[in-house]
Design an enzyme around this catalytic site. Structure first.
Site, PDB file in Angstrom:
ATOM      1  N   PRO A   1       0.826  -1.212   0.000  1.00 50.58           N
ATOM      2  CA  PRO A   1       0.000   0.000   0.000  1.00 50.58           C
ATOM      3  C   PRO A   1       0.865   1.268   0.000  1.00 50.58           C
ATOM      4  O   PRO A   1       0.443   2.324  -0.423  1.00 50.58           O
ATOM      5  CB  PRO A   1      -0.794  -0.106   1.312  1.00 50.58           C
ATOM      6  CG  PRO A   1      -0.694  -1.526   1.731  1.00 50.58           C
ATOM      7  CD  PRO A   1       0.612  -2.026   1.196  1.00 50.58           C
TER       8      PRO A   1
ATOM      9  N   GLU B   1       1.920  -7.932   8.123  1.00 46.97           N
ATOM     10  CA  GLU B   1       2.128  -6.474   8.076  1.00 46.97           C
ATOM     11  C   GLU B   1       3.221  -6.103   7.078  1.00 46.97           C
ATOM     12  O   GLU B   1       3.575  -4.933   6.972  1.00 46.97           O
ATOM     13  CB  GLU B   1       2.531  -5.964   9.475  1.00 46.97           C
ATOM     14  CG  GLU B   1       1.524  -6.275  10.561  1.00 46.97           C
ATOM     15  CD  GLU B   1       0.152  -5.683  10.248  1.00 46.97           C
ATOM     16  OE1 GLU B   1      -0.824  -6.446  10.221  1.00 46.97           O
ATOM     17  OE2 GLU B   1       0.092  -4.473   9.989  1.00 46.97           O
TER      18      GLU B   1
ATOM     19  N   ARG C   1       0.180  -8.179 -21.243  1.00 45.59           N
ATOM     20  CA  ARG C   1      -0.577  -7.828 -22.447  1.00 45.59           C
ATOM     21  C   ARG C   1       0.193  -6.821 -23.307  1.00 45.59           C
ATOM     22  O   ARG C   1      -0.142  -6.599 -24.463  1.00 45.59           O
ATOM     23  CB  ARG C   1      -1.962  -7.291 -22.120  1.00 45.59           C
ATOM     24  CG  ARG C   1      -2.008  -5.997 -21.383  1.00 45.59           C
ATOM     25  CD  ARG C   1      -3.432  -5.630 -21.017  1.00 45.59           C
ATOM     26  NE  ARG C   1      -4.227  -5.222 -22.160  1.00 45.59           N
ATOM     27  CZ  ARG C   1      -4.190  -3.999 -22.698  1.00 45.59           C
ATOM     28  NH1 ARG C   1      -3.341  -3.103 -22.236  1.00 45.59           N
ATOM     29  NH2 ARG C   1      -4.959  -3.685 -23.716  1.00 45.59           N
TER      30      ARG C   1
ATOM     31  N   ASP D   1      -5.171   2.203 -25.978  1.00 43.25           N
ATOM     32  CA  ASP D   1      -5.473   2.001 -24.565  1.00 43.25           C
ATOM     33  C   ASP D   1      -5.735   3.319 -23.851  1.00 43.25           C
ATOM     34  O   ASP D   1      -5.063   4.310 -24.092  1.00 43.25           O
ATOM     35  CB  ASP D   1      -4.234   1.385 -23.872  1.00 43.25           C
ATOM     36  CG  ASP D   1      -4.337  -0.127 -23.872  1.00 43.25           C
ATOM     37  OD1 ASP D   1      -5.404  -0.642 -24.226  1.00 43.25           O
ATOM     38  OD2 ASP D   1      -3.341  -0.772 -23.537  1.00 43.25           O
TER      39      ASP D   1
HETATM   40  C1  LIG Z   1       4.749  -5.247   1.598  1.00 45.77           C
HETATM   41  O1  LIG Z   1       3.993  -4.816   2.672  1.00 45.77           O
HETATM   42  C2  LIG Z   1       2.615  -5.024   2.654  1.00 45.77           C
HETATM   43  C3  LIG Z   1       1.957  -5.607   1.556  1.00 45.77           C
HETATM   44  C4  LIG Z   1       0.570  -5.795   1.641  1.00 45.77           C
HETATM   45  C5  LIG Z   1      -0.169  -6.397   0.455  1.00 45.77           C
HETATM   46  O2  LIG Z   1      -0.309  -5.397  -0.577  1.00 45.77           O
HETATM   47  C6  LIG Z   1      -1.390  -4.529  -0.460  1.00 45.77           C
HETATM   48  O3  LIG Z   1      -2.150  -4.571   0.478  1.00 45.77           O
HETATM   49  C7  LIG Z   1      -1.554  -3.533  -1.550  1.00 45.77           C
HETATM   50  C8  LIG Z   1      -0.768  -3.387  -2.669  1.00 45.77           C
HETATM   51  N1  LIG Z   1      -1.281  -2.354  -3.388  1.00 45.77           N
HETATM   52  N2  LIG Z   1      -2.320  -1.840  -2.729  1.00 45.77           N
HETATM   53  C9  LIG Z   1      -2.531  -2.542  -1.577  1.00 45.77           C
HETATM   54  C10 LIG Z   1      -0.119  -5.435   2.788  1.00 45.77           C
HETATM   55  C11 LIG Z   1       0.579  -4.840   3.842  1.00 45.77           C
HETATM   56  C12 LIG Z   1      -0.133  -4.422   5.034  1.00 45.77           C
HETATM   57  C13 LIG Z   1       0.031  -3.131   5.529  1.00 45.77           C
HETATM   58  C14 LIG Z   1      -0.673  -2.756   6.665  1.00 45.77           C
HETATM   59  C15 LIG Z   1      -1.515  -3.684   7.310  1.00 45.77           C
HETATM   60  N3  LIG Z   1      -1.646  -4.931   6.797  1.00 45.77           N
HETATM   61  C16 LIG Z   1      -0.985  -5.299   5.694  1.00 45.77           C
HETATM   62  C17 LIG Z   1       1.947  -4.642   3.802  1.00 45.77           C
END
Ligand SMILES: COc1cc(COC(=O)c2cn[nH]c2)cc(-c2cccnc2)c1
Length: 248
Positions: free
Chosen positions: A90, A117, A159, A174
């Protein structure tokens, strides 16, 4: 292109065996290898996570397990040059068509989808000394793991590879493709039958007048973009519209 994915849920990547990516793998355009992170654990419970230093909720993925896994992937590609490490998160750079184009030019991508996390920061810091690292967000929300993001990124990249899209599916126009005009959202599309549940087709599309059709499509795309993504309008270059119109 070679793609490696290291994950604790290899079955989550099954969709890479079907459709566009699946066909590209059969054709040899794409070499996709999915690895189970737990192969590189050494304890009875195949532990991949531990509690966070500094306390707080959730668990963090262990650096030693990830390090052994990525080292093994690196070793399996000796002589193929260094891959780009892609970590869906994220807190990453927004994934856009522009980034898809950038990644599609790489010979080798290694995806590290995290669960819990996230992954101990030292893994990215260590690999950033040897590989290109892209921390990529597919949107402003939190998933339970990065595997769904790997599917999204892989499809958008695959793609764009030569020969992957058939003639029927072209990415020439696109949405989001680089280029001022093409930053508009797709307008409405129609196909047979000419009347469906008493709804007809916009007359202009039946006119055979290509210039008017192109202008109508441009105007509809503009209308839709203004309604749903006004931020994209600001990025458009008005001169490109004139150029588009002059070419009609
Ligand atoms: C590498 O670190 C991460 C990866 C992910 C999975 O990816 C996404 O969620 C994502 C990817 N683009 N948009 C969302 C989740 C967390 C996370 C953060 C806080 C609480 N819980 C989990 C941390």
């Amino acid at each position: 292109m070679r793609i490696d994915v290291v994950t604790i849920f290899p079955e989550y990547l099954e969709p890479l065996n079907v459709s566009l990516v699946g066909k590209a793998r059969v054709r040899g355009t794409l070499d996709v290898r999915v690895h189970d992170l737990r192969e590189w654990t050494h304890d009875r419970h195949n532990t991949v996570d531990d509690t966070p230093y500094g306390g707080g909720p959730g668990m963090v993925m262990k650096p030693d397990v990830w390090g052994e896994a990525l080292d093994a992937v690196a070793a399996s590609g000796e002589g193929e040059g260094a891959p780009a490490l892609v970590v869906p998160t994220p807190s990453g750079r927004s994934f856009t068509q522009e980034l898809a184009v950038e990644l599609a030019a790489k010979p080798w991508l290694v995806f590290a989808p995290a669960r819990y996390e996230g992954i101990d920061r030292r893994v990215i810091d260590d690999y950033a000394t040897r590989w290109e690292v892209h921390e990529v967000s597919i949107g402003d929300y939190v998933l339970a793991g990065g595997e769904a993001a790997v599917l999204v990124i892989t499809e958008a990249v695959a793609r764009l590879l030569p020969g992957v899209l058939g003639n029927a599916e072209s990415h020439r126009d696109d949405s989001f493709a680089p280029g001022a005009m093409a930053d508009l959202l797709e307008g409405p599309v129609y196909t047979k039958p000419p009347v469906w549940r008493e709804r007809g087709i916009p007359e202009v599309l039946l006119s055979g007048h290509h210039g008017r059709i192109a202008r109508w499509r441009r105007d509809e795309a503009f209308r839709r973009t203004a309604a749903h993504r006004p931020d994209l309008i600001e990025r458009c270059d008005p001169a490109a519209f004139d150029k588009h119109d002059r070419a009609l």
